[in-house]
Design a protein around this motif. Structure first.
Motif, PDB file in Angstrom:
ATOM      1  N   PRO A   2       0.829  -1.208   0.000  1.00 19.16           N
ATOM      2  CA  PRO A   2       0.000   0.000   0.000  1.00 19.16           C
ATOM      3  C   PRO A   2       0.867   1.263   0.000  1.00 19.16           C
ATOM      4  CG  PRO A   2       0.135  -0.904   2.205  1.00 19.16           C
ATOM      5  CD  PRO A   2       0.886  -1.866   1.312  1.00 19.16           C
ATOM      6  N   TYR A   3       0.357   2.294  -0.618  1.00 20.84           N
ATOM      7  CA  TYR A   3       1.003   3.610  -0.586  1.00 20.84           C
ATOM      8  C   TYR A   3      -0.001   4.622  -0.058  1.00 20.84           C
ATOM      9  CZ  TYR A   3       4.730   1.750  -3.564  1.00 20.84           C
ATOM     10  OH  TYR A   3       5.775   1.015  -4.058  1.00 20.84           O
ATOM     11  N   PHE A   4       0.512   5.618   0.646  1.00 15.20           N
ATOM     12  CA  PHE A   4      -0.330   6.653   1.231  1.00 15.20           C
ATOM     13  C   PHE A   4       0.213   8.015   0.825  1.00 15.20           C
ATOM     14  CE2 PHE A   4      -0.628   2.908   3.802  1.00 15.20           C
ATOM     15  CZ  PHE A   4      -1.959   2.827   4.181  1.00 15.20           C
ATOM     16  N   LEU A   5      -0.627   8.804   0.159  1.00 12.54           N
ATOM     17  CA  LEU A   5      -0.253  10.168  -0.189  1.00 12.54           C
ATOM     18  C   LEU A   5      -0.612  11.070   0.987  1.00 12.54           C
ATOM     19  CD1 LEU A   5       0.875  11.969  -2.493  1.00 12.54           C
ATOM     20  CD2 LEU A   5      -1.509  12.432  -3.103  1.00 12.54           C
ATOM     21  N   VAL A   6       0.394  11.716   1.576  1.00  8.54           N
ATOM     22  CA  VAL A   6       0.214  12.449   2.824  1.00  8.54           C
ATOM     23  C   VAL A   6       0.748  13.875   2.648  1.00  8.54           C
ATOM     24  CG1 VAL A   6       0.800  12.480   5.283  1.00  8.54           C
ATOM     25  CG2 VAL A   6       0.499  10.299   4.118  1.00  8.54           C
ATOM     26  N   ARG A   9       3.237  17.905   6.231  1.00 10.41           N
ATOM     27  CA  ARG A   9       3.334  17.738   7.686  1.00 10.41           C
ATOM     28  C   ARG A   9       2.240  16.823   8.213  1.00 10.41           C
ATOM     29  NH1 ARG A   9       7.335  18.485  11.075  1.00 10.41           N
ATOM     30  NH2 ARG A   9       6.129  19.541  12.685  1.00 10.41           N
ATOM     31  N   GLY A  10       1.797  15.877   7.372  1.00 14.44           N
ATOM     32  CA  GLY A  10       0.649  15.061   7.740  1.00 14.44           C
ATOM     33  C   GLY A  10       0.965  13.704   8.324  1.00 14.44           C
ATOM     34  N   CYS A  11       2.235  13.334   8.407  1.00 14.08           N
ATOM     35  CA  CYS A  11       2.600  12.019   8.917  1.00 14.08           C
ATOM     36  C   CYS A  11       3.163  12.145  10.332  1.00 14.08           C
ATOM     37  CB  CYS A  11       3.643  11.377   8.004  1.00 14.08           C
ATOM     38  SG  CYS A  11       4.260   9.797   8.619  1.00 14.08           S
ATOM     39  N   GLY A  29       6.264  19.486  -0.066  1.00 21.30           N
ATOM     40  CA  GLY A  29       4.968  19.172  -0.657  1.00 21.30           C
ATOM     41  C   GLY A  29       4.546  17.780  -0.254  1.00 21.30           C
ATOM     42  N   PRO A  30       3.481  17.252  -0.850  1.00 23.53           N
ATOM     43  CA  PRO A  30       2.968  15.936  -0.452  1.00 23.53           C
ATOM     44  C   PRO A  30       3.993  14.828  -0.704  1.00 23.53           C
ATOM     45  CG  PRO A  30       1.932  16.689  -2.481  1.00 23.53           C
ATOM     46  CD  PRO A  30       2.697  17.854  -1.940  1.00 23.53           C
TER      47      PRO A  30
END
Length: 307
Positions: A2-6, A9-11, A29-30
């Motif tokens: 799985p990959y997560f686009l974050v 500063r979202g992780c 950036g993301p």
């Protein structure tokens, strides 16, 4: 994989790395994180060289499609990191960084279950104090309440409050109730709750997998009279529970180097591989600085680490 686009500063996990290193935010950036962006261990997509090539290609294609500034693979062994590094170069990443970023703390469990054998392998210089704290808390009435799977759901709000407070003491808000609730569905999930007359004094959220107990998140009620003993008590009761359930090893996770060293855990460097889709010297320099500063902290406690 799985990959997560974050968002940048979202992780929470990566934010904790920046906080620990004392550096400003790295990402501009993301970012596309492989595996859970909140996890400590990865590598499922790097078990073999051909799989690492497929994983890398998929990650770079997704990064191009969604405009991610980087693809990040964290929590890797050296072998896994080397495979993803080679794959990144073969698959055309503009820049590939293979960085030491973390330390896991491991300890094998004695073949004979029981705390006497556990104590025997605990460093002699700290054994007496650790046993004293455990004994005082036990004699004062602290008891272990292991909650597995769905059993833990009614107790997670209370544990979340403690876990959030404990994480904030170390500088970063890592956890949320939604995270703990979802992870209760993972096979092997257990909340090792320390209770005093029903009151939750502390707890450790852990996972029993492949004969290893992974200690992932902890929370302590430091306002309770037994709070100052609760962490050491849980770090003794957790291996006891693990032995009773057939585990051969405890992985105590990252951070808190000194306490885990005193408890006899051995450090293992975890690496992060970053694939940059475009040349980004500023980001590459920031990542190198982050790794160096984290290394300075780790080497202070474990000077022989192959950082």
């Amino acid at each position: 994989m799985p990959y997560f686009l974050v968002p940048a500063r979202g992780c929470p996990y990566w934010a904790s790395q920046e906080t620990d290193a004392g550096v400003p935010p790295v990402w501009l950036g993301p970012v596309l994180y492989a595996g859970s962006p909140h996890g400590q261990y990865g590598g499922a997509g790097a078990a073999t060289a051909p799989l690492a090539q497929l994983t890398t290609r998929a990650g770079l294609d997704l990064a191009d499609e969604y405009g991610a500034h980087a693809v990040v693979y964290s929590g890797l062994s050296t072998d896994q990191a080397d495979r993803l590094t080679t794959a990144g170069r073969h698959q055309g990443a503009a820049r590939v960084l293979n960085l030491a970023t973390d330390v896991a703390h491991l300890r094998d469990l004695p073949t004979c279950s029981g705390l006497d054998h556990w104590w025997a392998d605990t460093p002699a210089s700290h054994r007496r104090d650790i046993r004293r704290q455990w004994r005082r808390a036990t004699e004062a009435g602290l008891t272990l309440d292991p909650l597995t799977g769905q059993q833990m759901l009614p107790h997670l709000a209370e544990f979340t409050r403690l876990a959030v407070g404990t994480a904030e003491r170390h500088g970063t808000a890592l956890y949320g109730l939604d995270m703990f609730e979802h992870l209760a569905q993972v096979p092997g999930a257990v909340l090792l709750a320390a209770r005093h007359h029903g009151h939750l004094v502390g707890g450790m959220y852990a996972f029993l997998h492949n004969r290893c107990l992974y200690l992932w998140a902890s929370g302590i009620d430091y306002q309770h009279p037994l709070g100052r003993h609760a962490y050491t008590w849980l770090m003794t009761e957790a291996p006891r529970w693990a032995m009773e359930h057939g585990a051969h090893r405890v992985d105590a996770g990252r951070a808190n180097y000194l306490a885990k060293k005193r408890l006899g855990y051995h450090p293992q460097v975890l690496r992060t591989v970053v694939h940059l889709p475009a040349e980004a010297d500023t980001t590459a320099d920031a990542l190198t600085t982050l790794s160096r500063r984290l290394g300075e902290q780790a080497l202070h406690h474990h000077p022989d680490l192959p950082w």
